[in-house]
Design a protein around this motif. Structure first.
Motif, PDB file in Angstrom:
ATOM      1  N   GLU A  61       3.104  -0.322  -2.739  1.00  0.00           N
ATOM      2  CA  GLU A  61       3.716   0.254  -3.852  1.00  0.00           C
ATOM      3  C   GLU A  61       4.713   1.598  -3.481  1.00  0.00           C
ATOM      4  O   GLU A  61       5.754   1.940  -4.552  1.00  0.00           O
ATOM      5  CB  GLU A  61       2.533   1.198  -4.491  1.00  0.00           C
ATOM      6  CG  GLU A  61       1.663   2.031  -3.760  1.00  0.00           C
ATOM      7  CD  GLU A  61       0.713   1.142  -2.894  1.00  0.00           C
ATOM      8  OE1 GLU A  61       0.959  -0.158  -2.631  1.00  0.00           O
ATOM      9  OE2 GLU A  61      -0.563   1.758  -2.740  1.00  0.00           O
ATOM     10  N   GLY A  69       2.231  -3.125  -7.295  1.00  0.00           N
ATOM     11  CA  GLY A  69       1.298  -2.098  -8.133  1.00  0.00           C
ATOM     12  C   GLY A  69       0.448  -1.448  -6.849  1.00  0.00           C
ATOM     13  O   GLY A  69       0.696  -1.705  -5.832  1.00  0.00           O
ATOM     14  N   GLY A  78      -1.080  -4.216   7.419  1.00  0.00           N
ATOM     15  CA  GLY A  78      -1.240  -2.695   6.931  1.00  0.00           C
ATOM     16  C   GLY A  78      -2.046  -1.776   7.828  1.00  0.00           C
ATOM     17  O   GLY A  78      -2.053  -2.404   8.991  1.00  0.00           O
ATOM     18  N   GLY A  79      -2.654  -0.993   7.579  1.00  0.00           N
ATOM     19  CA  GLY A  79      -3.272   0.001   8.291  1.00  0.00           C
ATOM     20  C   GLY A  79      -4.897  -0.784   8.503  1.00  0.00           C
ATOM     21  O   GLY A  79      -5.174  -1.518   7.684  1.00  0.00           O
ATOM     22  N   SER A 114     -11.405  -3.518   5.065  1.00  0.00           N
ATOM     23  CA  SER A 114     -11.823  -3.792   3.589  1.00  0.00           C
ATOM     24  C   SER A 114     -11.525  -5.208   3.023  1.00  0.00           C
ATOM     25  O   SER A 114     -12.208  -5.798   2.304  1.00  0.00           O
ATOM     26  CB  SER A 114     -11.791  -2.535   2.624  1.00  0.00           C
ATOM     27  OG  SER A 114     -10.395  -2.671   2.123  1.00  0.00           O
ATOM     28  N   LEU A 159      -2.320  -5.396  12.140  1.00  0.00           N
ATOM     29  CA  LEU A 159      -2.833  -4.052  11.487  1.00  0.00           C
ATOM     30  C   LEU A 159      -2.133  -2.866  12.752  1.00  0.00           C
ATOM     31  O   LEU A 159      -1.050  -3.266  12.934  1.00  0.00           O
ATOM     32  CB  LEU A 159      -4.339  -3.737  11.755  1.00  0.00           C
ATOM     33  CG  LEU A 159      -5.200  -4.934  10.995  1.00  0.00           C
ATOM     34  CD1 LEU A 159      -6.603  -4.596  11.135  1.00  0.00           C
ATOM     35  CD2 LEU A 159      -4.837  -4.617   9.554  1.00  0.00           C
ATOM     36  N   GLY A 160      -2.723  -1.761  12.675  1.00  0.00           N
ATOM     37  CA  GLY A 160      -1.957  -0.550  13.120  1.00  0.00           C
ATOM     38  C   GLY A 160      -2.012  -0.523  14.591  1.00  0.00           C
ATOM     39  O   GLY A 160      -2.557  -1.533  15.243  1.00  0.00           O
ATOM     40  N   GLY A 161      -1.461   0.594  15.242  1.00  0.00           N
ATOM     41  CA  GLY A 161      -1.642   0.302  16.706  1.00  0.00           C
ATOM     42  C   GLY A 161      -1.224   1.864  17.267  1.00  0.00           C
ATOM     43  O   GLY A 161      -1.046   2.912  16.353  1.00  0.00           O
TER      44      GLY A 161
HETATM   45  P1  NAD Z   1      -1.894   0.284   3.782  1.00  0.00           P
HETATM   46  O1  NAD Z   1      -3.010  -0.306   4.408  1.00  0.00           O
HETATM   47  O2  NAD Z   1      -2.069   1.609   3.365  1.00  0.00           O
HETATM   48  O3  NAD Z   1      -1.162  -0.749   2.712  1.00  0.00           O
HETATM   49  C1  NAD Z   1      -0.779  -2.018   2.991  1.00  0.00           C
HETATM   50  C2  NAD Z   1      -0.876  -2.806   1.865  1.00  0.00           C
HETATM   51  O4  NAD Z   1      -2.240  -3.077   1.338  1.00  0.00           O
HETATM   52  C3  NAD Z   1       0.336  -2.379   0.601  1.00  0.00           C
HETATM   53  O5  NAD Z   1       0.742  -3.279  -0.006  1.00  0.00           O
HETATM   54  C4  NAD Z   1      -0.959  -1.607  -0.520  1.00  0.00           C
HETATM   55  O6  NAD Z   1      -1.013  -1.675  -1.636  1.00  0.00           O
HETATM   56  C5  NAD Z   1      -2.061  -2.501   0.068  1.00  0.00           C
HETATM   57  N1  NAD Z   1      -3.456  -2.358  -0.299  1.00  0.00           N
HETATM   58  C6  NAD Z   1      -3.908  -1.289  -0.402  1.00  0.00           C
HETATM   59  N2  NAD Z   1      -5.451  -1.063  -0.600  1.00  0.00           N
HETATM   60  C7  NAD Z   1      -5.570  -2.524  -0.972  1.00  0.00           C
HETATM   61  C8  NAD Z   1      -6.746  -3.091  -1.309  1.00  0.00           C
HETATM   62  N3  NAD Z   1      -8.088  -2.450  -1.445  1.00  0.00           N
HETATM   63  N4  NAD Z   1      -6.879  -4.345  -1.527  1.00  0.00           N
HETATM   64  C9  NAD Z   1      -5.697  -5.331  -1.195  1.00  0.00           C
HETATM   65  N5  NAD Z   1      -4.487  -4.722  -0.904  1.00  0.00           N
HETATM   66  C10 NAD Z   1      -4.475  -3.262  -0.447  1.00  0.00           C
HETATM   67  O7  NAD Z   1      -0.664   0.491   4.894  1.00  0.00           O
HETATM   68  P2  NAD Z   1       0.806   1.090   4.850  1.00  0.00           P
HETATM   69  O8  NAD Z   1       0.499   2.506   4.872  1.00  0.00           O
HETATM   70  O9  NAD Z   1       1.513   0.267   3.642  1.00  0.00           O
HETATM   71  O10 NAD Z   1       1.478   0.663   6.171  1.00  0.00           O
HETATM   72  C11 NAD Z   1       1.298   1.439   7.261  1.00  0.00           C
HETATM   73  C12 NAD Z   1       0.104   0.462   8.226  1.00  0.00           C
HETATM   74  O11 NAD Z   1       0.674  -0.660   8.328  1.00  0.00           O
HETATM   75  C13 NAD Z   1       0.155   1.249   9.617  1.00  0.00           C
HETATM   76  O12 NAD Z   1      -1.066   1.398  10.065  1.00  0.00           O
HETATM   77  C14 NAD Z   1       0.849   0.251  10.359  1.00  0.00           C
HETATM   78  O13 NAD Z   1       0.521   0.079  11.687  1.00  0.00           O
HETATM   79  C15 NAD Z   1       0.593  -0.937   9.753  1.00  0.00           C
HETATM   80  N6  NAD Z   1       1.393  -2.117  10.166  1.00  0.00           N
HETATM   81  C16 NAD Z   1       1.201  -3.120  11.062  1.00  0.00           C
HETATM   82  C17 NAD Z   1       1.932  -4.133  11.330  1.00  0.00           C
HETATM   83  C18 NAD Z   1       1.730  -5.232  12.300  1.00  0.00           C
HETATM   84  O14 NAD Z   1       2.487  -6.214  12.438  1.00  0.00           O
HETATM   85  N7  NAD Z   1       0.483  -4.979  12.942  1.00  0.00           N
HETATM   86  C19 NAD Z   1       3.395  -3.993  10.919  1.00  0.00           C
HETATM   87  C20 NAD Z   1       3.724  -2.758  10.270  1.00  0.00           C
HETATM   88  C21 NAD Z   1       2.813  -1.895   9.942  1.00  0.00           C
END
Ligand code: NAD
Length: 496
Positions: free
Chosen positions: A182, A210, A232-233, A239, A255-257
């Motif tokens: 978003e 969204g 993502g995180g 979850s 995920l994160g690192g």
């Molecule tokens: P985030 O986990 O907050 O969001 C990631 C995505 O998940 C977004 O599109 C978000 O809208 C969606 N999301 C959130 N809640 C959800 C739910 N309940 N169900 C389904 N989707 C949901 O992460 P962020 O803040 O956007 O990105 C930063 C994180 O991503 C950092 O921890 C980073 O390390 C990680 N990351 C990992 C890699 C990798 O390749 N390992 C690459 C880039 C970023």
């Protein structure tokens, strides 16, 4: 009078659509610190429409019956279109997430290679003939797509991280619903339009924008979604995986690192300093592979930190569009607060702030969401700033005594995405590479990735691999086919 914000629409079943509820989300320019565009605020009804379009496309003869070679050619075509539009797409990303134009444009010029590579793999997906122990039965396997893939992506490198999923998923014959962050959805919406232009049937690539909390569950648990490919995180990933598990779906997680960048006393010091800078201040530290824990051998710590601080101090903060800017803003207002909170935590834990430590001042920075490049020394490996992902330009310098101590400290963490090793000793580099608990190890370099090489996490950094030949397996399932060549079918009450 306030300026009307530019609006970008989703792509669903080949049409540009707004949300069912007619609502919008403001997208912010982190350099200006204000809204510049809007994307649809989708609802579960929009998810239903996008998944239905993707499933219908999956079952349509236009996609189901296309030859693998023709599928590959579509991917090559889209690669050409991305190349054509690289500059425009990079500008959209920079406006939306504040990362440097140099970084984003570099990524956009490189992204086409994933589509070419996976396009090339599309007609090399082979089953096998299995020599079984059953007489007169012919057994072979088919490698088949999963169906609809939900690709959920973060804000830091929206198109690159999407591409790592999309190129492989499409090459394998799946259809996709993309859910971008978003906080930075705009480039994804512009990008999705290229697939239809390349000749992909409508509904093969769809988007829903969204809030994760509003549409995430509807997407992840939708009965017609076969796989969730998430970046993502780690908390969100856990979850998402739990929900996917409840509904028996395939899932992969990037995920994160909190990666260790390890400098031994025999390292080429000036290169290692640049490697440390690349690890944490490139992209303002907003990369999953950030080398945010700098492990420095105690014998060279003072000299190394002095050079590092001097180099980091010379980094120019400014407009991410400018060629001479080294460090841009962080992407969201919330992320700015998180990074500043961690700087306070570092101070309260007793670490020494050797550089930065706050918001920079300067008229050219305007209302941008900037954080000074920050270096903490005297960090213990168990401090929160050494263990938790900050996702900003904050470096923790942790001293070590010898190789065993370096390994112990590097591996003493929940994450395992990447690690860097700086040394002139090849035996040591090989020993370290073997024992570091990380999905990627760089020796005398940092932040190198390629479409040919697998990328993914150990431990809490994820499940599955993206890029490289094996990545296509994440989007395939195996069918075993048994054909009897015998005359007749005897005793029906026993296992054959
Ligand atoms: P985030 O986990 O907050 O969001 C990631 C995505 O998940 C977004 O599109 C978000 O809208 C969606 N999301 C959130 N809640 C959800 C739910 N309940 N169900 C389904 N989707 C949901 O992460 P962020 O803040 O956007 O990105 C930063 C994180 O991503 C950092 O921890 C980073 O390390 C990680 N990351 C990992 C890699 C990798 O390749 N390992 C690459 C880039 C970023």
């Amino acid at each position: 009078m306030t300026e009307r914000l530019e609006q970008f629409r989703n792509v669903v079943g080949g049409k540009r659509v707004e949300s069912a509820g007619g609502q919008w989300i403001d997208s912010h320019d982190p350099y200006a610190g204000s809204a510049w565009a809007q994307v649809p605020r989708c609802t579960p009804d929009d998810v239903e429409a996008a998944v239905t379009a993707a499933r219908n496309a999956f079952e349509s003869p236009e996609w189901r019956d296309i030859t693998p070679s023709a599928r590959g050619k579509l991917l090559w075509k889209v690669a050409d279109l991305i190349e054509r539009d690289a500059e425009r797409l990079a500008r959209l990303e920079v406006r939306d997430n504040g990362k440097l134009f140099a970084e984003m444009h570099g990524q956009l010029r490189y992204i086409p290679e994933w589509y070419r590579y996976f396009g090339g793999l599309a007609d090399k997906i082979e089953g096998s003939v299995i020599p079984t122990d059953k007489a007169q039965i012919f057994n072979y396997t088919l490698r088949e797509p999963l169906g609809v893939v939900a690709a959920i992506t973060p804000w830091n490198s929206p198109l690159l991280l999407l591409t790592w999923k999309l190129a492989a998923a499409l090459a394998a014959g799946n259809t996709v619903v993309i859910k971008p962050s978003e906080h930075a959805s705009v480039s994804t919406l512009a990008f999705a339009e290229l697939f239809e232009e390349a000749g992909f049937p409508p509904g093969v690539v769809n988007t829903v924008t969204g809030f994760g909390a509003e549409i995430g569950d509807a997407l992840v648990t939708h009965p017609k979604v076969a796989k969730v490919a998430f970046t993502g995180g780690d908390a969100t990933g856990a979850s998402v995986a739990a929900k996917a598990g409840e509904h028996i779906k395939h899932v992969s997680l990037e995920l994160g690192g909190k990666s260790a960048n390890i400098v031994f006393d025999d390292a080429p010091i000036d290169d290692a300093v640049r490697g440390a800078i690349a690890g944490i201040f490139a992209a303002s530290g907003q990369t999953c592979i950030a080398g945010s824990r700098l492990l420095v051998q105690r014998s060279i710590q003072d000299e190394f930190v002095e050079k590092l601080v001097a180099f980091a101090r010379s980094a120019k903060l400014g407009n991410p569009m400018d060629e001479d800017t080294n460090v841009g803003p962080v992407t969201t207002r919330q992320q700015l607060d998180t990074v500043l909170k961690y700087i306070d935590i570092g101070r309260s834990e007793g670490a020494t702030c050797a550089l930065g430590g706050g918001r920079p001042e300067g008229t050219e920075l305007g209302d941008g969401w900037f954080v000074e490049p920050t270096i903490f020394t005297g960090v213990d490996n168990d401090m929160r700033i050494a263990q938790e992902e900050i996702f900003g330009p904050v470096l923790s310098v942790i001293p070590f005594d010898d190789e065993a101590d370096a390994l112990k400290k590097a591996n003493q963490i929940a994450y395992g995405l990447a690690a860097g090793v700086w040394t002139q000793s090849m035996p040591r580099a090989i020993r370290m590479a073997a024992r570091l608990e990380a999905g990627t190890v760089w020796v005398n370099t940092y932040r190198a990735v390629s479409y040919t090489s697998p990328f993914g996490g150990y431990k809490r950094s994820g499940l599955g691999r993206e890029s490289g030949q094996k990545a296509i397996e994440e989007y395939l399932q195996t069918k075993s086919v048994w054909i009897s060549c015998a005359d007749g079918f005897s005793n029906p009450f026993v296992l054959r």
